[in-house]
Design a protein around this motif. Structure first.
Motif, mmCIF file in Angstrom:
data_model
loop_
_atom_site.group_PDB
_atom_site.id
_atom_site.type_symbol
_atom_site.label_atom_id
_atom_site.label_comp_id
_atom_site.label_asym_id
_atom_site.label_seq_id
_atom_site.Cartn_x
_atom_site.Cartn_y
_atom_site.Cartn_z
ATOM 1 N N GLU A 159 10.644 -40.155 -8.810
ATOM 2 C CA GLU A 159 11.198 -41.437 -8.344
ATOM 3 C C GLU A 159 11.735 -42.248 -9.516
ATOM 4 O O GLU A 159 12.752 -42.938 -9.377
ATOM 5 C CB GLU A 159 10.110 -42.212 -7.609
ATOM 6 C CG GLU A 159 9.746 -41.613 -6.263
ATOM 7 C CD GLU A 159 8.511 -42.242 -5.652
ATOM 8 O OE1 GLU A 159 8.412 -42.263 -4.405
ATOM 9 O OE2 GLU A 159 7.633 -42.725 -6.423
ATOM 10 N N GLU A 162 15.063 -40.806 -10.254
ATOM 11 C CA GLU A 162 16.004 -41.172 -9.193
ATOM 12 C C GLU A 162 16.455 -42.624 -9.344
ATOM 13 O O GLU A 162 17.653 -42.932 -9.220
ATOM 14 C CB GLU A 162 15.359 -40.959 -7.827
ATOM 15 C CG GLU A 162 16.291 -41.243 -6.659
ATOM 16 C CD GLU A 162 15.605 -41.093 -5.310
ATOM 17 O OE1 GLU A 162 16.311 -41.177 -4.281
ATOM 18 O OE2 GLU A 162 14.366 -40.918 -5.275
ATOM 19 N N ASP A 302 23.131 -44.826 2.244
ATOM 20 C CA ASP A 302 21.769 -44.312 2.094
ATOM 21 C C ASP A 302 21.256 -44.525 0.675
ATOM 22 O O ASP A 302 20.079 -44.855 0.477
ATOM 23 C CB ASP A 302 21.711 -42.828 2.444
ATOM 24 C CG ASP A 302 21.815 -42.574 3.945
ATOM 25 O OD1 ASP A 302 21.651 -43.549 4.725
ATOM 26 O OD2 ASP A 302 22.059 -41.420 4.333
ATOM 27 N N GLN A 303 22.120 -44.344 -0.305
ATOM 28 C CA GLN A 303 21.709 -44.547 -1.700
ATOM 29 C C GLN A 303 21.417 -46.020 -1.978
ATOM 30 O O GLN A 303 20.513 -46.340 -2.754
ATOM 31 C CB GLN A 303 22.802 -44.049 -2.646
ATOM 32 C CG GLN A 303 22.907 -42.540 -2.721
ATOM 33 C CD GLN A 303 24.066 -42.106 -3.586
ATOM 34 O OE1 GLN A 303 25.179 -42.655 -3.512
ATOM 35 N NE2 GLN A 303 23.839 -41.111 -4.444
ATOM 36 N N ARG A 306 18.061 -46.678 -0.646
ATOM 37 C CA ARG A 306 17.072 -46.038 -1.507
ATOM 38 C C ARG A 306 16.874 -46.836 -2.798
ATOM 39 O O ARG A 306 15.742 -46.978 -3.274
ATOM 40 C CB ARG A 306 17.521 -44.616 -1.836
ATOM 41 C CG ARG A 306 16.532 -43.802 -2.647
ATOM 42 C CD ARG A 306 15.229 -43.622 -1.925
ATOM 43 N NE ARG A 306 14.330 -42.756 -2.689
ATOM 44 C CZ ARG A 306 13.021 -42.713 -2.521
ATOM 45 N NH1 ARG A 306 12.435 -43.466 -1.596
ATOM 46 N NH2 ARG A 306 12.280 -41.900 -3.246
#
Length: 317
Positions: A159, A162, A302-303, A306
């Protein structure tokens, strides 16, 4: 954990905190609490909280005279003795010339940076890192890495990677090609740069409403969970009492909210959002959405979701 201590221009010394001390609480200046859902849903608020957590943790950790901007400047100057124009440095670390001038003055006073004549333009000044500056960076780098690992403790290694990649995708178009790789690898640096850019763009978008970015959290908190006492607002926003007083004073003058003293406790001031505040928040939200959409253009929907979710985890620890 280490702390810095230095006199006027004296060499910086680093001393360990006692092992029993929770250094995140010391450096962040406040206990991290769960965000209100309405605030967790706001990327602008979450990013501000993340940036405050990074800067609060770093400030005073490397040295009392050096904050996150100063540390970034020292990294950008790189090789000892190589002069760089102030504009080059400002671009490399994504700072305004005004802010860089203040940061450079502090670094010069601490003996970490020296002003020299710019070889390319003898009428102008350039900055160069001194031997003391190079030594300080070498001493501070492992400390800063440990601290960044600590403030992102709510995320696992995948994570963290990311989050870093999402932040880099958004901030890279606004950074100079000269930005040092060590800064681009820093999630903390990317958080603070994205926040600075978003804050500046949002402030410009809200100016004619007489609303500032820091006012939006108050609107959202009161609309979703209010009315509540002024002291409780400070806790929800993760800011100081005096700052909340400034915010409430301004919004009360705009007719956006009002303080009321309940009959049961005349010492307490309870904040109530008024129709004018609802209208201002609606208008501000439209402008904020446009600013955020432009900044996050490199990311898919979506990113974007996130990124916000990972920043919430980052903030809540």
């Amino acid at each position: 954990m280490l702390r810095g201590g230095a006199g006027d221009g004296a060499a910086t010394t680093l001393e360990p905190y006692p092992e029993s001390v929770n250094y995140l609480t010391i450096n962040c200046g406040r206990t991290i609490v769960a965000l209100l859902p309405a605030l967790a849903a706001s990327l602008g608020h979450v990013l501000w909280r993340a940036s405050a957590r990074v800067t609060g943790a770093l400030d005073g950790t490397v040295a009392p005279t050096t904050d996150i901007h100063g540390y970034a400047v020292l990294l950008a100057l790189g090789d000892e003795g190589v002069p760089r124009s102030q504009q080059w440095v400002a671009d490399a670390v994504a700072l305004s010339r005004t802010t860089l001038t203040k940061v450079a003055a502090r670094l010069v006073a601490a003996g970490l940076v020296e002003r020299v004549r710019n070889p390319a333009d003898r009428r102008a000044w350039a900055l160069t890192r001194t031997p003391a500056g190079a030594e300080a960076v070498a001493r501070w780098e492992p400390l800063v890495e440990r601290l960044q690992d600590a403030v992102s403790g709510g995320l696992d290694s995948a994570e963290r990677e990311e989050l870093h990649d999402l932040l880099l995708a958004v901030t890279r178009p606004h950074l100079s090609p000269e930005a040092p790789s060590s800064l681009l690898a820093s999630t903390g640096f990317l958080v603070t740069r994205l926040h600075a850019r978003m804050h500046a763009d949002l402030a410009a978008a809200l100016r004619e409403l007489e609303v500032e970015p820091r006012h939006l959290g108050t609107f959202r908190a009161l609309r979703s969970a209010g009315p509540f006492p002024q002291a409780e607002l400070a806790r929800h926003l993760g800011t100081s009492g005096p700052t909340v007083v400034e915010i409430v004073d301004h919004l009360e003058r705009l007719g956006a909210l009002e303080r009321r003293r309940p009959e049961a406790d005349r010492r307490t001031q309870v904040l109530h959002l008024l129709p004018r505040g609802e209208a201002l928040l609606t208008a501000a939200d439209e402008r904020a959405e446009a600013v955020i959409s432009a900044l996050l253009a490199p990311l898919s929907p979506d990113q974007r979701d996130r990124l916000r979710a990972l920043l919430v985890r980052f903030v809540e620890g």
